[in-house]
Design a protein around this motif. Sequence first.
Motif, PDB file in Angstrom:
ATOM      1  N   LEU A  22       4.468   5.747  11.330  1.00 51.32           N
ATOM      2  CA  LEU A  22       5.515   4.851  10.850  1.00 51.32           C
ATOM      3  C   LEU A  22       6.878   5.533  10.780  1.00 51.32           C
ATOM      4  O   LEU A  22       7.903   4.881  10.969  1.00 51.32           O
ATOM      5  CB  LEU A  22       5.131   4.271   9.487  1.00 51.32           C
ATOM      6  CG  LEU A  22       3.905   3.366   9.498  1.00 51.32           C
ATOM      7  CD1 LEU A  22       3.583   2.908   8.096  1.00 51.32           C
ATOM      8  CD2 LEU A  22       4.115   2.182  10.411  1.00 51.32           C
ATOM      9  N   LYS A  26      10.080   4.093  12.525  1.00 52.21           N
ATOM     10  CA  LYS A  26      11.258   3.807  11.699  1.00 52.21           C
ATOM     11  C   LYS A  26      12.510   4.400  12.328  1.00 52.21           C
ATOM     12  O   LYS A  26      13.544   3.735  12.425  1.00 52.21           O
ATOM     13  CB  LYS A  26      11.048   4.374  10.298  1.00 52.21           C
ATOM     14  CG  LYS A  26      12.245   4.242   9.388  1.00 52.21           C
ATOM     15  CD  LYS A  26      11.952   4.912   8.060  1.00 52.21           C
ATOM     16  CE  LYS A  26      13.192   5.047   7.225  1.00 52.21           C
ATOM     17  NZ  LYS A  26      12.934   5.741   5.965  1.00 52.21           N
ATOM     18  N   VAL A  50       6.723   0.296   3.745  1.00 49.46           N
ATOM     19  CA  VAL A  50       5.836   1.459   3.848  1.00 49.46           C
ATOM     20  C   VAL A  50       5.230   1.781   2.483  1.00 49.46           C
ATOM     21  O   VAL A  50       4.038   2.093   2.381  1.00 49.46           O
ATOM     22  CB  VAL A  50       6.577   2.674   4.452  1.00 49.46           C
ATOM     23  CG1 VAL A  50       5.761   3.942   4.327  1.00 49.46           C
ATOM     24  CG2 VAL A  50       6.935   2.406   5.907  1.00 49.46           C
ATOM     25  N   TYR A  53       2.634  -0.861   1.948  1.00 51.52           N
ATOM     26  CA  TYR A  53       1.539  -0.677   2.906  1.00 51.52           C
ATOM     27  C   TYR A  53       0.623   0.464   2.472  1.00 51.52           C
ATOM     28  O   TYR A  53      -0.596   0.370   2.572  1.00 51.52           O
ATOM     29  CB  TYR A  53       2.127  -0.403   4.284  1.00 51.52           C
ATOM     30  CG  TYR A  53       1.118  -0.198   5.383  1.00 51.52           C
ATOM     31  CD1 TYR A  53       0.384  -1.266   5.876  1.00 51.52           C
ATOM     32  CD2 TYR A  53       0.904   1.052   5.933  1.00 51.52           C
ATOM     33  CE1 TYR A  53      -0.529  -1.087   6.889  1.00 51.52           C
ATOM     34  CE2 TYR A  53      -0.006   1.239   6.947  1.00 51.52           C
ATOM     35  CZ  TYR A  53      -0.722   0.167   7.418  1.00 51.52           C
ATOM     36  OH  TYR A  53      -1.625   0.340   8.415  1.00 51.52           O
ATOM     37  N   PHE A  61      -2.808  -1.877  10.874  1.00 49.18           N
ATOM     38  CA  PHE A  61      -1.444  -2.361  11.098  1.00 49.18           C
ATOM     39  C   PHE A  61      -1.485  -3.433  12.176  1.00 49.18           C
ATOM     40  O   PHE A  61      -1.540  -3.135  13.367  1.00 49.18           O
ATOM     41  CB  PHE A  61      -0.554  -1.190  11.513  1.00 49.18           C
ATOM     42  CG  PHE A  61       0.906  -1.466  11.373  1.00 49.18           C
ATOM     43  CD1 PHE A  61       1.464  -1.630  10.124  1.00 49.18           C
ATOM     44  CD2 PHE A  61       1.720  -1.549  12.478  1.00 49.18           C
ATOM     45  CE1 PHE A  61       2.812  -1.877   9.978  1.00 49.18           C
ATOM     46  CE2 PHE A  61       3.070  -1.794  12.342  1.00 49.18           C
ATOM     47  CZ  PHE A  61       3.611  -1.961  11.091  1.00 49.18           C
ATOM     48  N   LEU A  93       9.578  -2.836  13.284  1.00 44.28           N
ATOM     49  CA  LEU A  93       8.789  -1.629  13.047  1.00 44.28           C
ATOM     50  C   LEU A  93       7.430  -1.750  13.743  1.00 44.28           C
ATOM     51  O   LEU A  93       6.973  -0.806  14.387  1.00 44.28           O
ATOM     52  CB  LEU A  93       8.596  -1.416  11.550  1.00 44.28           C
ATOM     53  CG  LEU A  93       7.786  -0.202  11.134  1.00 44.28           C
ATOM     54  CD1 LEU A  93       8.598   1.067  11.368  1.00 44.28           C
ATOM     55  CD2 LEU A  93       7.402  -0.304   9.681  1.00 44.28           C
ATOM     56  N   ALA A  97       5.999   0.706  16.626  1.00 44.12           N
ATOM     57  CA  ALA A  97       4.899   1.583  16.219  1.00 44.12           C
ATOM     58  C   ALA A  97       3.875   1.687  17.357  1.00 44.12           C
ATOM     59  O   ALA A  97       3.400   0.677  17.856  1.00 44.12           O
ATOM     60  CB  ALA A  97       4.219   1.039  14.966  1.00 44.12           C
TER      61      ALA A  97
END
Length: 102
Positions: A22, A26, A50, A53, A61, A93, A97
């Motif tokens: 992540l 980001k 985040v 999460y 994810f 994001l 990712a």
Amino acid sequence: MRRNAKRGKSKRPRAKLGLPDLEHAKSAVLVSLRSPESQRSYRRSIDDFVCWYCSEPRLSFNKTVVLRYRIHLEDKFLAPGTINVRLAAVRRLAYEAPTPGS
């Protein structure tokens, strides 16, 4: 006849949950934004996501996570515009990712 030392639940190895990087995603999202205001807004939105999460138990994810995060935001009684901006950051994001294993 086989004799088991312990009866009951057998110990199976837990499946490893492949989580994306992540922080890398980001930074890719923030580099793609031009204005400092957008970067600040997205950075805060991504950091909040985040944090949420990581507090949720064993979520992969995917799209379901984004839907659960939307419900979490709606439960906080945020304005619809704020929710949309935060979800836009999370969707970017998710797009950036890398999938685990690739």
